[in-house]
Design a protein around this motif. Sequence first.
Motif, PDB file in Angstrom:
ATOM      1  N   ASP A   9       0.892  -1.150   0.000  1.00  0.00           N
ATOM      2  CA  ASP A   9       0.000   0.000   0.000  1.00  0.00           C
ATOM      3  C   ASP A   9       0.932   1.202   0.000  1.00  0.00           C
ATOM      4  O   ASP A   9       1.401   1.634   1.056  1.00  0.00           O
ATOM      5  N   GLY A  10       1.249   1.682  -1.220  1.00  0.00           N
ATOM      6  CA  GLY A  10       2.297   2.696  -1.333  1.00  0.00           C
ATOM      7  C   GLY A  10       3.600   2.044  -0.886  1.00  0.00           C
ATOM      8  O   GLY A  10       3.957   0.983  -1.375  1.00  0.00           O
ATOM      9  N   PRO A  11       4.308   2.635   0.078  1.00  0.00           N
ATOM     10  CA  PRO A  11       5.546   2.013   0.548  1.00  0.00           C
ATOM     11  C   PRO A  11       5.315   0.958   1.646  1.00  0.00           C
ATOM     12  O   PRO A  11       6.252   0.314   2.097  1.00  0.00           O
ATOM     13  N   MET A  14       6.067  -3.143   7.473  1.00  0.00           N
ATOM     14  CA  MET A  14       7.068  -2.075   7.523  1.00  0.00           C
ATOM     15  C   MET A  14       6.917  -1.146   6.337  1.00  0.00           C
ATOM     16  O   MET A  14       6.219  -1.458   5.369  1.00  0.00           O
ATOM     17  N   ASN A  15       7.574   0.000   6.442  1.00  0.00           N
ATOM     18  CA  ASN A  15       7.577   1.009   5.393  1.00  0.00           C
ATOM     19  C   ASN A  15       8.883   0.869   4.625  1.00  0.00           C
ATOM     20  O   ASN A  15       9.955   1.105   5.173  1.00  0.00           O
ATOM     21  N   ILE A  16       8.762   0.422   3.368  1.00  0.00           N
ATOM     22  CA  ILE A  16       9.970   0.233   2.554  1.00  0.00           C
ATOM     23  C   ILE A  16      10.047   1.342   1.524  1.00  0.00           C
ATOM     24  O   ILE A  16       9.204   1.443   0.632  1.00  0.00           O
ATOM     25  N   GLY A  17      11.044   2.191   1.650  1.00  0.00           N
ATOM     26  CA  GLY A  17      11.142   3.364   0.805  1.00  0.00           C
ATOM     27  C   GLY A  17      11.673   3.090  -0.591  1.00  0.00           C
ATOM     28  O   GLY A  17      11.409   3.853  -1.506  1.00  0.00           O
ATOM     29  N   LEU A  18      12.431   2.014  -0.772  1.00  0.00           N
ATOM     30  CA  LEU A  18      13.107   1.808  -2.046  1.00  0.00           C
ATOM     31  C   LEU A  18      12.304   0.900  -2.977  1.00  0.00           C
ATOM     32  O   LEU A  18      11.916  -0.212  -2.593  1.00  0.00           O
ATOM     33  N   GLU A  19      12.113   1.387  -4.203  1.00  0.00           N
ATOM     34  CA  GLU A  19      11.284   0.655  -5.161  1.00  0.00           C
ATOM     35  C   GLU A  19      11.868  -0.727  -5.471  1.00  0.00           C
ATOM     36  O   GLU A  19      11.137  -1.719  -5.540  1.00  0.00           O
ATOM     37  N   ARG A  74      10.999  -3.205  -2.858  1.00  0.00           N
ATOM     38  CA  ARG A  74       9.578  -3.590  -2.949  1.00  0.00           C
ATOM     39  C   ARG A  74       9.389  -4.616  -4.059  1.00  0.00           C
ATOM     40  O   ARG A  74       8.673  -5.605  -3.905  1.00  0.00           O
ATOM     41  N   PRO A 100      18.561  -3.574   5.554  1.00  0.00           N
ATOM     42  CA  PRO A 100      17.701  -3.888   6.705  1.00  0.00           C
ATOM     43  C   PRO A 100      16.270  -4.235   6.299  1.00  0.00           C
ATOM     44  O   PRO A 100      15.567  -4.892   7.052  1.00  0.00           O
ATOM     45  N   TYR A 101      15.878  -3.790   5.079  1.00  0.00           N
ATOM     46  CA  TYR A 101      14.497  -4.065   4.655  1.00  0.00           C
ATOM     47  C   TYR A 101      14.250  -5.536   4.373  1.00  0.00           C
ATOM     48  O   TYR A 101      13.111  -5.951   4.206  1.00  0.00           O
ATOM     49  N   GLU A 143      15.698   9.195  -4.713  1.00  0.00           N
ATOM     50  CA  GLU A 143      15.681   7.793  -4.287  1.00  0.00           C
ATOM     51  C   GLU A 143      17.096   7.196  -4.281  1.00  0.00           C
ATOM     52  O   GLU A 143      17.455   6.435  -3.392  1.00  0.00           O
ATOM     53  N   MET A 157      17.582   2.135   7.461  1.00  0.00           N
ATOM     54  CA  MET A 157      16.442   1.730   6.651  1.00  0.00           C
ATOM     55  C   MET A 157      15.836   2.987   6.018  1.00  0.00           C
ATOM     56  O   MET A 157      15.660   4.007   6.689  1.00  0.00           O
ATOM     57  N   VAL A 158      15.536   2.897   4.726  1.00  0.00           N
ATOM     58  CA  VAL A 158      14.946   4.041   4.023  1.00  0.00           C
ATOM     59  C   VAL A 158      13.425   3.940   4.078  1.00  0.00           C
ATOM     60  O   VAL A 158      12.850   2.925   3.683  1.00  0.00           O
ATOM     61  N   ASP A 185       9.677   5.839   3.126  1.00  0.00           N
ATOM     62  CA  ASP A 185       9.087   6.813   2.221  1.00  0.00           C
ATOM     63  C   ASP A 185       7.878   7.435   2.903  1.00  0.00           C
ATOM     64  O   ASP A 185       6.926   6.741   3.260  1.00  0.00           O
ATOM     65  N   ARG A 197       5.943   9.617   1.489  1.00  0.00           N
ATOM     66  CA  ARG A 197       4.984   9.862   0.406  1.00  0.00           C
ATOM     67  C   ARG A 197       4.653  11.328   0.187  1.00  0.00           C
ATOM     68  O   ARG A 197       3.651  11.643  -0.404  1.00  0.00           O
TER      69      ARG A 197
END
Lengths: 308, 65
Positions: free
Chosen positions: A183-185, A195-200, A203, A252-253, B37, B50-51, B53, B55
């Motif tokens: 759901d988004g990140p 968790m919130n994963i920022g890197l595409e 994901r 860490p993700y 990014e 840890m990165v 986002d 949004r």
Amino acid sequence: MTMSSHLVGAVILGTCAGALARLDTLIVDYRQYPSYPQGYTIHMTLAVIAAFLGAVAIPALAVKDFAAASFLALAATQFREVRAIERETLLNLEDSELVPRGKAYIEGIARVFEARNYLAMLTAFVSSGAVVVAGELLENLAAALAAGTAAGALVWLAIKRAVRGQHVVGDLADLELAPIEFDGPLLTVCGVVLMNIGLEEARQRYLREGIGVVLTPKDPSAKATLANIGQRQAIAHDASTVVGITKEVDEPYFTPLVRRDGKTGKVVMAIVPAERNPEALLEAIRRVPVLEAAVRRPTASVAGRMVD
Amino acid sequence: MHVSITHSILAVITSDEEPAPSGSAVVFRIRDEKERERVAKYIGAITLGMVHDLRNGTYIVVKHG
């Protein structure tokens, strides 16, 4: 037959019985601990000492050496150190684990090691006691040693039966696979955010190679036990030990996380395994031991049953 | 003994042009999405953090212990 020959026989037989009992429990299982010769040496040495202490107690009493008997009781308390040694070793190793065991799991392992020494001591105690008693009654060394062997074997079998009752996660929950979604990140499994994963690219790897698992607790007690953070960390550690993980220290993700749905008590996990075998992963999680420190039985109380 | 700062924001990578109030985290202002990014990924790897986002054109790097 002299009095002393069967007392010596009792001590030797008891020590051997106790040491054998400990050897029998010194298994290397999938948790890979202890799996090195040094580990065996440490534990067998302590086991022989424990067995000797157990074996010598009744013969010491038989010759009315009360000082020796009470000194032995004192020495036995030293075995509490075993737990401290195990705890310290495993805690020191935590930094070098990609997925740490967690303190609760370490405490559980340490307790098992301490308990096994006492079991070796108990086996030695019973087996040497049987030799002393049988020696008094039968006046025959061979018959007394046979009685001691039989008593040692019997008590060991009884202990093994009792100890085998340890529960595993598979007893507490039904496991099934579930898709990993974003759901988004936010990485979610069955609507629970992990968790919130920022890197595409991370994901994408989760979507390509990841496996999601849902654990549905079978009853309120299981729900409370699985809520324990230590128990969840043990699941993450064991799962990643058995099926492997692709994580590197700067990623860490890819640390497998185990999170809980507060409303339903369902526990979910997402992992990117080294070997993509979902069935093996489910089996690995089913076999994770239920930590003694995590066990909760709210339904054993009146108030708990009222809630249920 | 190994000592590190955990559970705090180590870096902020944002497209926000407004000057941010001072704080413990380093703020990187980068307008380009791809570049943002990339920088977030590199800082994450360097700090073993840890990165995340947020949004809103903002990434934060957090070390979770």
